[in-house]
Design a protein around this motif. Sequence first.
Motif, PDB file in Angstrom:
ATOM      1  N   ARG A  17       1.059  -1.406  -0.103  1.00 16.83           N
ATOM      2  CA  ARG A  17      -0.133   0.012  -0.192  1.00 16.83           C
ATOM      3  C   ARG A  17       0.911   1.617  -0.026  1.00 16.83           C
ATOM      4  N   ASP A  18       0.412   2.737  -0.503  1.00 14.38           N
ATOM      5  CA  ASP A  18       1.379   3.534  -0.752  1.00 14.38           C
ATOM      6  C   ASP A  18       2.966   3.381  -0.680  1.00 14.38           C
ATOM      7  N   VAL A  19       3.079   2.276  -1.612  1.00 14.16           N
ATOM      8  CA  VAL A  19       4.722   2.070  -1.966  1.00 14.16           C
ATOM      9  C   VAL A  19       5.754   3.511  -2.261  1.00 14.16           C
ATOM     10  N   ASN A  20       6.984   4.196  -1.825  1.00 10.74           N
ATOM     11  CA  ASN A  20       7.862   5.224  -1.950  1.00 10.74           C
ATOM     12  C   ASN A  20       8.918   4.815  -2.025  1.00 10.74           C
ATOM     13  N   VAL A  21       9.366   4.905  -3.354  1.00 13.93           N
ATOM     14  CA  VAL A  21      10.771   3.809  -3.213  1.00 13.93           C
ATOM     15  C   VAL A  21      12.288   5.618  -3.484  1.00 13.93           C
ATOM     16  N   PHE A  22      13.095   6.907  -2.669  1.00 17.38           N
ATOM     17  CA  PHE A  22      13.652   7.288  -2.687  1.00 17.38           C
ATOM     18  C   PHE A  22      15.253   7.006  -2.845  1.00 17.38           C
ATOM     19  N   TYR A  23      16.233   7.322  -3.973  1.00 17.98           N
ATOM     20  CA  TYR A  23      17.052   7.241  -4.001  1.00 17.98           C
ATOM     21  C   TYR A  23      17.834   8.296  -3.247  1.00 17.98           C
ATOM     22  N   GLY A  24      17.898   8.723  -2.547  1.00 19.95           N
ATOM     23  CA  GLY A  24      18.300   9.849  -1.962  1.00 19.95           C
ATOM     24  C   GLY A  24      17.606  11.225  -2.204  1.00 19.95           C
ATOM     25  N   ASP A  25      17.520  11.765  -3.704  1.00 19.43           N
ATOM     26  CA  ASP A  25      16.265  13.072  -4.032  1.00 19.43           C
ATOM     27  C   ASP A  25      15.845  12.655  -4.939  1.00 19.43           C
ATOM     28  N   LYS A  26      15.743  11.239  -5.432  1.00 14.06           N
ATOM     29  CA  LYS A  26      15.599  10.541  -6.814  1.00 14.06           C
ATOM     30  C   LYS A  26      14.112   9.712  -6.612  1.00 14.06           C
ATOM     31  N   HIS A  27      13.244  10.528  -6.777  1.00 14.84           N
ATOM     32  CA  HIS A  27      11.578   9.181  -5.640  1.00 14.84           C
ATOM     33  C   HIS A  27      12.036   8.332  -7.300  1.00 14.84           C
ATOM     34  N   ALA A  28      11.764   6.721  -6.951  1.00 12.86           N
ATOM     35  CA  ALA A  28      12.061   5.606  -8.321  1.00 12.86           C
ATOM     36  C   ALA A  28      10.645   5.139  -8.281  1.00 12.86           C
ATOM     37  N   LEU A  29      10.065   4.808  -6.938  1.00  9.37           N
ATOM     38  CA  LEU A  29       8.715   4.154  -6.946  1.00  9.37           C
ATOM     39  C   LEU A  29       7.746   5.072  -6.391  1.00  9.37           C
ATOM     40  N   LYS A  30       7.150   5.134  -7.173  1.00  7.49           N
ATOM     41  CA  LYS A  30       5.617   6.276  -6.540  1.00  7.49           C
ATOM     42  C   LYS A  30       4.202   5.587  -6.539  1.00  7.49           C
ATOM     43  N   GLU A  31       4.039   5.455  -5.288  1.00 10.88           N
ATOM     44  CA  GLU A  31       2.406   5.272  -4.304  1.00 10.88           C
ATOM     45  C   GLU A  31       2.119   3.839  -4.880  1.00 10.88           C
ATOM     46  N   VAL A  32       3.341   3.106  -4.933  1.00  8.33           N
ATOM     47  CA  VAL A  32       2.486   1.859  -5.335  1.00  8.33           C
ATOM     48  C   VAL A  32       1.846   0.999  -4.478  1.00  8.33           C
ATOM     49  N   SER A  33       0.522   0.371  -4.915  1.00  3.71           N
ATOM     50  CA  SER A  33       0.068  -0.443  -4.343  1.00  3.71           C
ATOM     51  C   SER A  33      -1.004  -1.552  -4.759  1.00  3.71           C
ATOM     52  N   VAL A  34      -0.403  -2.855  -4.495  1.00  5.44           N
ATOM     53  CA  VAL A  34      -1.219  -4.264  -5.787  1.00  5.44           C
ATOM     54  C   VAL A  34      -1.190  -5.159  -5.001  1.00  5.44           C
ATOM     55  N   ASP A  35      -2.498  -6.191  -4.579  1.00 10.29           N
ATOM     56  CA  ASP A  35      -1.986  -7.461  -4.150  1.00 10.29           C
ATOM     57  C   ASP A  35      -2.029  -8.774  -4.835  1.00 10.29           C
ATOM     58  N   ARG A 225      -1.155 -13.831 -13.137  1.00  5.39           N
ATOM     59  CA  ARG A 225      -1.416 -11.783 -12.615  1.00  5.39           C
ATOM     60  C   ARG A 225      -0.053 -11.693 -13.619  1.00  5.39           C
ATOM     61  N   THR A 226      -0.573 -10.186 -14.204  1.00  6.07           N
ATOM     62  CA  THR A 226       0.556  -9.587 -14.668  1.00  6.07           C
ATOM     63  C   THR A 226       0.433  -7.658 -14.097  1.00  6.07           C
ATOM     64  N   ALA A 227       1.722  -7.235 -14.150  1.00  6.76           N
ATOM     65  CA  ALA A 227       1.561  -5.809 -13.105  1.00  6.76           C
ATOM     66  C   ALA A 227       2.352  -5.235 -14.337  1.00  6.76           C
ATOM     67  N   PHE A 228       1.983  -4.100 -14.726  1.00  7.10           N
ATOM     68  CA  PHE A 228       2.579  -3.183 -16.048  1.00  7.10           C
ATOM     69  C   PHE A 228       3.152  -1.581 -14.999  1.00  7.10           C
ATOM     70  N   PHE A 229       4.518  -1.816 -15.060  1.00 11.15           N
ATOM     71  CA  PHE A 229       5.286  -0.651 -14.383  1.00 11.15           C
ATOM     72  C   PHE A 229       5.998   0.505 -15.595  1.00 11.15           C
ATOM     73  N   HIS A 230       5.708   1.897 -15.298  1.00 13.43           N
ATOM     74  CA  HIS A 230       6.308   3.047 -16.822  1.00 13.43           C
ATOM     75  C   HIS A 230       6.569   3.739 -15.357  1.00 13.43           C
ATOM     76  N   LEU A 231       7.833   5.024 -15.460  1.00  8.87           N
ATOM     77  CA  LEU A 231       8.101   5.661 -14.822  1.00  8.87           C
ATOM     78  C   LEU A 231       8.242   5.656 -13.399  1.00  8.87           C
ATOM     79  N   GLY A 232       8.165   4.638 -12.524  1.00 10.07           N
ATOM     80  CA  GLY A 232       8.062   4.442 -10.999  1.00 10.07           C
ATOM     81  C   GLY A 232       6.676   4.314 -10.717  1.00 10.07           C
ATOM     82  N   THR A 233       5.812   4.347 -12.178  1.00  4.69           N
ATOM     83  CA  THR A 233       4.299   3.990 -11.380  1.00  4.69           C
ATOM     84  C   THR A 233       3.727   2.110 -12.021  1.00  4.69           C
ATOM     85  N   LEU A 234       2.640   1.969 -10.658  1.00  8.53           N
ATOM     86  CA  LEU A 234       1.953   0.883 -11.317  1.00  8.53           C
ATOM     87  C   LEU A 234       0.758   0.828 -12.125  1.00  8.53           C
TER      88      LEU A 234
END
Length: 261
Positions: A17-35, A225-234
Amino acid sequence: MNPVTSAVSALPKVVARDVNVFYGDKHALKEVSVDIPDNGVMAFIGPSGCGKSTFLRCINRMNDTIPICRVTGKIEIDKRDIYHSNLDVVQLRARVGMVFQKPNPFPKSIFENVAYGPRIHGLCKSKAELNDIVHYSLEKAGLLGEVKDRLEDPGTGMSGGQQQRLCIARAIAVNPEVILMDEPCSALDPIATAKIEELIDELKSNYCIIIVTHSMQQAARVSQRTAFFHLGTLVEEGPTSEIFTNPKDKRTQDYITGRFG
């Protein structure tokens, strides 16, 4: 935030739920929620640098090893928060096995490669028990018939495809519940790849398997099941057949039809 997913039939094994990943200032993963359901295969697809491997590494907290990395949000396995302060990360990584892009056997014998995990986690009380675990794991990885007469040979002397199956046997040996696979076939030839895919198909009834793959054909062959990611977003997630034949988002459609990627 609601997950971008339709209801899954069984109770989910992994809930993010609402997973974000930051590498320093880079926001690499944005608000990922999935079951992610148990006893099946979920594929993460998307162009290079889209965040799929970054998210995979959140599930066994491998991003903890990167000093500038910060993870927010919540990931639960069987309703237990894996980022909780009292969680034992060593135990987590026994429950969540990992198979990497490049086969990475230890510079030890085939037997010792598989025996290492059960030994350090104290999973066997006797040499006979350890022997049983090693043989069982090699058999589950489809390798026992090929190596049973040379268990003392070095694991590094095997072919690439055999090495990758040895790494899968090594993961199975500590009795995990979830197996993460980060592009497990990208360094392999088509015959070795077919064997790994057959193995994934056999293992899915006992494990929650999550695979990152650049190959849409592979995702279509091995996953439910398949999840498609693009530019850090699910972007979207759902049954593999629907994602490939009737995606809801134009970005998914464009990626699957080769307009970008």
